[in-house]
Design an enzyme around this catalytic site. Structure first.
Site, PDB file in Angstrom:
ATOM      1  N   HIS A   1       0.861  -1.198   0.000  1.00  0.00           N
ATOM      2  CA  HIS A   1       0.000   0.000   0.000  1.00  0.00           C
ATOM      3  C   HIS A   1       0.888   1.236   0.000  1.00  0.00           C
ATOM      4  O   HIS A   1       2.086   1.139   0.271  1.00  0.00           O
ATOM      5  CB  HIS A   1      -0.882   0.013   1.262  1.00  0.00           C
ATOM      6  CG  HIS A   1      -0.061   0.081   2.523  1.00  0.00           C
ATOM      7  ND1 HIS A   1       0.372  -1.045   3.189  1.00  0.00           N
ATOM      8  CD2 HIS A   1       0.457   1.136   3.197  1.00  0.00           C
ATOM      9  CE1 HIS A   1       1.102  -0.678   4.220  1.00  0.00           C
ATOM     10  NE2 HIS A   1       1.189   0.642   4.256  1.00  0.00           N
TER      11      HIS A   1
ATOM     12  N   HIS B   1       5.332   5.898  -1.468  1.00  0.00           N
ATOM     13  CA  HIS B   1       6.202   4.717  -1.644  1.00  0.00           C
ATOM     14  C   HIS B   1       5.472   3.480  -1.137  1.00  0.00           C
ATOM     15  O   HIS B   1       4.690   3.562  -0.192  1.00  0.00           O
ATOM     16  CB  HIS B   1       7.533   4.893  -0.905  1.00  0.00           C
ATOM     17  CG  HIS B   1       7.393   4.885   0.592  1.00  0.00           C
ATOM     18  ND1 HIS B   1       7.048   6.006   1.314  1.00  0.00           N
ATOM     19  CD2 HIS B   1       7.512   3.887   1.494  1.00  0.00           C
ATOM     20  CE1 HIS B   1       6.981   5.710   2.597  1.00  0.00           C
ATOM     21  NE2 HIS B   1       7.249   4.419   2.744  1.00  0.00           N
TER      22      HIS B   1
HETATM   23  P1  2AM Z   1       5.623   2.530   5.321  1.00  0.00           P
HETATM   24  O1  2AM Z   1       5.943   1.088   5.374  1.00  0.00           O
HETATM   25  O2  2AM Z   1       4.935   2.901   4.075  1.00  0.00           O
HETATM   26  O3  2AM Z   1       6.762   3.426   5.646  1.00  0.00           O
HETATM   27  C1  2AM Z   1       1.279   0.400   8.559  1.00  0.00           C
HETATM   28  O4  2AM Z   1       1.970   0.094   9.731  1.00  0.00           O
HETATM   29  C2  2AM Z   1       2.033   1.408   7.751  1.00  0.00           C
HETATM   30  O5  2AM Z   1       2.119   2.624   8.481  1.00  0.00           O
HETATM   31  C3  2AM Z   1       3.438   0.969   7.433  1.00  0.00           C
HETATM   32  O6  2AM Z   1       3.444   0.456   6.134  1.00  0.00           O
HETATM   33  C4  2AM Z   1       4.271   2.221   7.578  1.00  0.00           C
HETATM   34  O7  2AM Z   1       4.495   2.816   6.349  1.00  0.00           O
HETATM   35  C5  2AM Z   1       3.358   3.241   8.219  1.00  0.00           C
HETATM   36  N1  2AM Z   1       3.931   3.840   9.398  1.00  0.00           N
HETATM   37  C6  2AM Z   1       4.309   5.127   9.538  1.00  0.00           C
HETATM   38  N2  2AM Z   1       4.758   5.366  10.749  1.00  0.00           N
HETATM   39  C7  2AM Z   1       4.692   4.193  11.422  1.00  0.00           C
HETATM   40  C8  2AM Z   1       5.041   3.803  12.745  1.00  0.00           C
HETATM   41  N3  2AM Z   1       5.520   4.657  13.647  1.00  0.00           N
HETATM   42  N4  2AM Z   1       4.873   2.508  13.066  1.00  0.00           N
HETATM   43  C9  2AM Z   1       4.374   1.632  12.183  1.00  0.00           C
HETATM   44  N5  2AM Z   1       4.017   1.949  10.938  1.00  0.00           N
HETATM   45  C10 2AM Z   1       4.168   3.221  10.554  1.00  0.00           C
END
Ligand code: 2AM
Length: 183
Positions: A45, A131
């Site tokens: 996603h 991304h």
């Molecule tokens: P990313 O992988 O696109 O960077 C679900 O957990 C999504 O939320 C993850 O895919 C992650 O994005 C995003 N996310 C952003 N901040 C986060 C955090 N502090 N902990 C976990 N997930 C985070």
């Protein structure tokens, strides 16, 4: 009494063709020996807003804020013409696919979704780069150069509110709600 909480985030979904093309990028990274902990294909996603733990009683306000934000936005496209790494290719901790150049409409989408959620008291990291995380690693290996997805741009026409469950086998994401962009 303890308040029940749900771990929530807001994302843009991929279409099936793009999902398969992202998986093909993973095959190429694997074939080049890059040591990643791979994200499950069904979990791909574009993150728009990570909310973390949300009290059950506040979920309705989150849904209403997102519904309102989505209704004011118009659909747009995101090209998937790059494979990259955070913080950089030489110390790759996160391998991703997405646009080679920033997409202003995606940044605007993040702002429009996060603004009313911030008014509800949620806080967000400042970055808003489109991304899809494919894998995470320890940052000791350089990301090999591989071909990006061979797919048309993604048409972004909705926001999805997900609940994330930590399972023994990894994260499982369940759709709580979906908000079409536009009036
Ligand atoms: P990313 O992988 O696109 O960077 C679900 O957990 C999504 O939320 C993850 O895919 C992650 O994005 C995003 N996310 C952003 N901040 C986060 C955090 N502090 N902990 C976990 N997930 C985070």
């Amino acid at each position: 009494m303890q308040v029940a909480r749900r771990r929530l985030f807001v994302a843009v979904d991929l279409d099936d063709a793009l999902r398969a093309e992202c998986a093909a990028v993973v095959d190429r990274l694997r074939a080049n020996g890059w040591p990643g902990r791979w994200v499950a294909t069904e979990n791909y996603h574009l993150t728009v807003a990570f909310l973390g733990g949300v009290d059950d009683e506040r979920v309705g306000a989150v849904q209403s804020a997102l519904n309102d934000a989505a209704s004011r936005l118009a659909p747009f496209e995101v090209p998937f013409d790059a494979v990259g790494a955070f913080p950089n290719a030489r110390k790759a901790r996160v391998a991703w696919v997405g646009p080679a150049a920033p997409v202003p409409a995606f940044t605007a989408l993040c702002g429009a979704a996060r603004g009313p959620l911030a008014a509800l008291g949620f806080t967000f990291e400042p970055h808003a780069d489109a991304h899809v995380t494919l894998a995470r690693s320890d940052g000791r290996a350089t990301l090999p150069t591989v071909e990006p997805p061979n797919a048309p741009p993604l048409r972004v026409d909705a926001l999805t509110l997900y609940q994330s469950f930590a399972e023994r086998t990894g994260a499982r994401y369940v759709v709580l709600d979906r908000f079409a962009l536009g009036p």
